[in-house]
Design a protein around this motif. Sequence first.
Motif, PDB file in Angstrom:
ATOM      1  N   THR A 117      46.333  47.187  51.345  1.00 46.34           N
ATOM      2  CA  THR A 117      45.141  46.737  50.618  1.00 46.34           C
ATOM      3  C   THR A 117      43.873  46.824  51.468  1.00 46.34           C
ATOM      4  OG1 THR A 117      45.613  44.488  51.301  1.00 46.34           O
ATOM      5  CG2 THR A 117      46.413  45.139  49.146  1.00 46.34           C
ATOM      6  N   SER A 128      40.765  48.122  49.634  1.00 44.93           N
ATOM      7  CA  SER A 128      40.271  47.192  48.611  1.00 44.93           C
ATOM      8  C   SER A 128      39.583  45.996  49.265  1.00 44.93           C
ATOM      9  CB  SER A 128      41.435  46.700  47.753  1.00 44.93           C
ATOM     10  OG  SER A 128      42.119  47.801  47.203  1.00 44.93           O
ATOM     11  N   GLU A 129      40.171  45.488  50.348  1.00 38.91           N
ATOM     12  CA  GLU A 129      39.553  44.344  51.032  1.00 38.91           C
ATOM     13  C   GLU A 129      38.194  44.713  51.596  1.00 38.91           C
ATOM     14  OE1 GLU A 129      42.567  43.173  53.759  1.00 38.91           O
ATOM     15  OE2 GLU A 129      43.801  42.348  52.120  1.00 38.91           O
ATOM     16  N   GLY A 140      48.156  50.262  41.408  1.00 41.67           N
ATOM     17  CA  GLY A 140      47.383  49.474  42.375  1.00 41.67           C
ATOM     18  C   GLY A 140      47.778  48.005  42.369  1.00 41.67           C
ATOM     19  N   PRO A 151      37.580  41.789  39.078  1.00 39.26           N
ATOM     20  CA  PRO A 151      37.074  41.826  40.458  1.00 39.26           C
ATOM     21  C   PRO A 151      35.567  41.691  40.499  1.00 39.26           C
ATOM     22  CG  PRO A 151      37.663  44.021  39.707  1.00 39.26           C
ATOM     23  CD  PRO A 151      38.002  43.098  38.591  1.00 39.26           C
ATOM     24  N   ASN A 208      42.813  44.281  41.817  1.00 39.52           N
ATOM     25  CA  ASN A 208      42.436  45.283  42.822  1.00 39.52           C
ATOM     26  C   ASN A 208      41.333  46.184  42.250  1.00 39.52           C
ATOM     27  OD1 ASN A 208      42.318  47.174  44.784  1.00 39.52           O
ATOM     28  ND2 ASN A 208      44.511  47.617  44.825  1.00 39.52           N
ATOM     29  N   PRO A 209      40.149  46.208  42.862  1.00 41.65           N
ATOM     30  CA  PRO A 209      39.048  46.969  42.257  1.00 41.65           C
ATOM     31  C   PRO A 209      39.175  48.481  42.438  1.00 41.65           C
ATOM     32  CG  PRO A 209      38.343  45.993  44.324  1.00 41.65           C
ATOM     33  CD  PRO A 209      39.733  45.491  44.074  1.00 41.65           C
ATOM     34  N   LEU A 210      39.859  48.909  43.494  1.00 43.17           N
ATOM     35  CA  LEU A 210      39.865  50.343  43.820  1.00 43.17           C
ATOM     36  C   LEU A 210      40.498  51.193  42.713  1.00 43.17           C
ATOM     37  CD1 LEU A 210      39.123  52.486  45.814  1.00 43.17           C
ATOM     38  CD2 LEU A 210      41.287  52.104  46.977  1.00 43.17           C
TER      39      LEU A 210
END
Lengths: 765, 127
Positions: A704, A707-708, B47, B55, B69-71
């Motif tokens: 992650t 994303s973090e 994801g 998010p 999870n934004p990605l």
Amino acid sequence: MIGPAVAATGELAPATPSARRLLGYAALPLTLFAALVAALASVPLPWSVHAAWVPSLGVDLAFHVDGLAAQMLLLICGVGSLVFIYAAGYLAGTPRGGRALLLLSLFLLAMIGAVSADNLLLLFVFWELTSVLSFLLVGFSHEQEKSRKSAQQALLVTGGGGLFLLAGFLLLGDLANTWSIRELIAAAPHLVDEPLLPLALGLVFVGTFTKSAQFPFHFWLPNAMAAPTPVSAYLHSATMVKLGIYLLARLDPAFGQLLLWDVVLVAVGSITALWGALHTLRERDLKRILAWSTVASLGTLTMLVGLPNPAAALAVASFLFAHALYKAPLFFVVGNLDHGAGTRSIDHLTGMRRYMPWTAAAAALAALSMAGLPLSFGFVAKDVITAAKAEAELVALAGHAAVIVGAVSVAVAAVASLHVFWGRDNASRDAHPHEAPWTMLLPPLALALLGLLFGIMPATVDPLLAQAAQAMAPELGAVTVEASYDAAPVLTALALTLLFGGAIYAFWDGLHRTLERASWLDAYGPAAWYQRKLQALSHIAAWHTRLLQHGLLDRYLLTVLAVVTAVALLALFLSAGRWQWPAAQGVSLPLAAAGAIAVAGALATLRARDRFVLLLASGLVGYGCAALFLFAGAPDLAFTQFAVETVFVVVAAAVLPEIRGRRAAAPALPPPARIEPLKLLVAVAFGTTLSLFLLRAAGLPFDTALSEFFGANSVPVAHGHNVVNVIIVDFRALDTLGEIAVVAFALLAASPLFKLARVGRGGTP
Amino acid sequence: MIWVFAIVMGVAVAAGTYLALSRDLFRMVVGLSVIGAALNLLLFAAGRLDSTAPPIIRAGEQVLAHAANPLPQALALTAIVIGFALLCFSLVLVVRLMRATGTDDARALRAAEPPSGEGVKPPLEDI
């Protein structure tokens, strides 16, 4: 198939060269031969040269010349010199004659490399070079279909065998942990118990047997007689076909003690010798008669290599030498007959000595040696062979094979000298026969005279043959050819052979007619098998092209998806032991409802009969997915999906009347409501596979970090609170620009297409 | 939750693939749109689905708290838009093809590979 390749290289050569010009090529073998003789006289064997080539793979330019290699080199350069001189006369005035001599020069160098290489892979490279050059030379008269087919056959058999040889070399090199042939021989005693050794030797056997025309791979050699005669004399009698024998002899000190080695070589050699002798009697073309007797001689050589006693090594060396000294001149004689009388058929060739006295003399001298009569080197070789066989406990097959081959050799020698030159003149011949020029008389006379000289004074070649034999059998002490025979059994054997041979010669025509009727030999022999397999190959290619390249677009897609699904399922199956199903958690009602809507829409598309209903059902899937996004924490995705789905349904509905209008005029498709089971099966398998992949992925550790990073930097760096939007317009702005460009390009491309379509219809844009 | 996504995605992909395997060009395009929607689900679900909170960073905070999870959302968003553009393009292609050839049967489109017997592929018996 082969014609264009051969033709392409042919354009480079000058049209019709003169003999004088072609003679220039003979400078190469003559120089090499002189240098070789001088070196042999002054520098004691063995000679070694070593240079790194591909050190990371252990492939070195390692050359090692011992007695055996030196003997082969002498044959290659010595016979080569005379072949080049002969070829200059034979090919003078022939279109592309210079190309043949150039190829022969390359062949000469490749052979030198092959017999002096001390690295398995290096040897293989030269080995394959000789195969390719043989292909080009057999296909020299590429205007003729027979020539092209023979060349193709020679390449497929010897080249295919070369692949077996490579596999065998790789296996041997891996077992012995070295590519050096000398180190391999030294390491051989430790390899005896390796379970893979028989496989490695079997592969090497196939490679050497194809090259040296051993049964059942022998059939390419008689067909290779489509080549010009000097090529036949050089490649297909004196040198290249001996390469397989050479390699077996080279490896004999390593594996000669193995029962497998002895049994296979003696059996295959004997069968080849018998088969060759049998077919010799079936031919009327003198060149093919010689070719089949070459097959028989090669079989004898293979058998001799397989004999476990050291005396056989001397026999191999002597017979190699004798065979080159008598078979090459006989081929030259056939070339002269072909050249002077315009035919090679023994039915038309009789009493030629009146027209071609010098050729007749050469034929007589060579025939003496081939028949193994006293005072010829053939006699010496025969003595040594008899001695070697006397020492070995031969199975009956091998013993009889040797006698029969000897007898047939006598008969062939008689046909080539007595029948052709001394028989009653046959007036039915068309062309008036004439003697060949000196370039075509010197080589056969020189070789045949050498055969006689060495026969009278075997001591002159003793050191050479003894050294060659010692390379094959290190335990052999100082031997001489002279001393190795005992008069009584030799003379008995000679008398027997001459008696049989005389009988065969006397009844040649009768035997020929009888054997001609044995058509089963043609129908079931290895040559017929090769033809059938070659045809089967074309049929399989055509069948499989029709099966896969049918031009049906939906089936192409089906095939691709089926293969992808199968491969993906295999990958899942192989990792099945290491993954766990994700835990089933409680699902909120809205989420479940959204999923149900999407599933209902998907199932409805399958049954939709009307296109508009189909479109609406697909819209339902999109809406269901959008709702799923909404309840799973992705409102941006949800709204985009809602918008996109709506617009798509509207656009598609707008063009639907157009399609419907067309549809009415087009031939009817199968009704869409009828399910096609195979397509449904592949579709369901594909969907299931993707589901399994998703479930499998959910159980894997997840990184992650990225994303973090976005979560931590959105506000401080980009001043935005909606992280998804920030990623799209800030962090990945360039990607988004690209995405916008894609949309723009799609519109740009679509709009003229659409307009064009309207014009095509005849309406106003 | 992952099970819901996996099942919906699997069913939708299967239905879309079945449509795409059809001989009817229009059904093929509709099939592509269904597959596209389903694959966006796959992308999103890959994801991880740990949280159902959007998010979005609350006002006054600096760092994203526990949320989805934004990605993958950003990636899926891009995919949706591009998929839409290409779908529209293929729809126009179908209309154009139909006008040019007068058929929407994929099997009738044989300009590149004419049916056998027209000299493109060797007949079996001639070899």
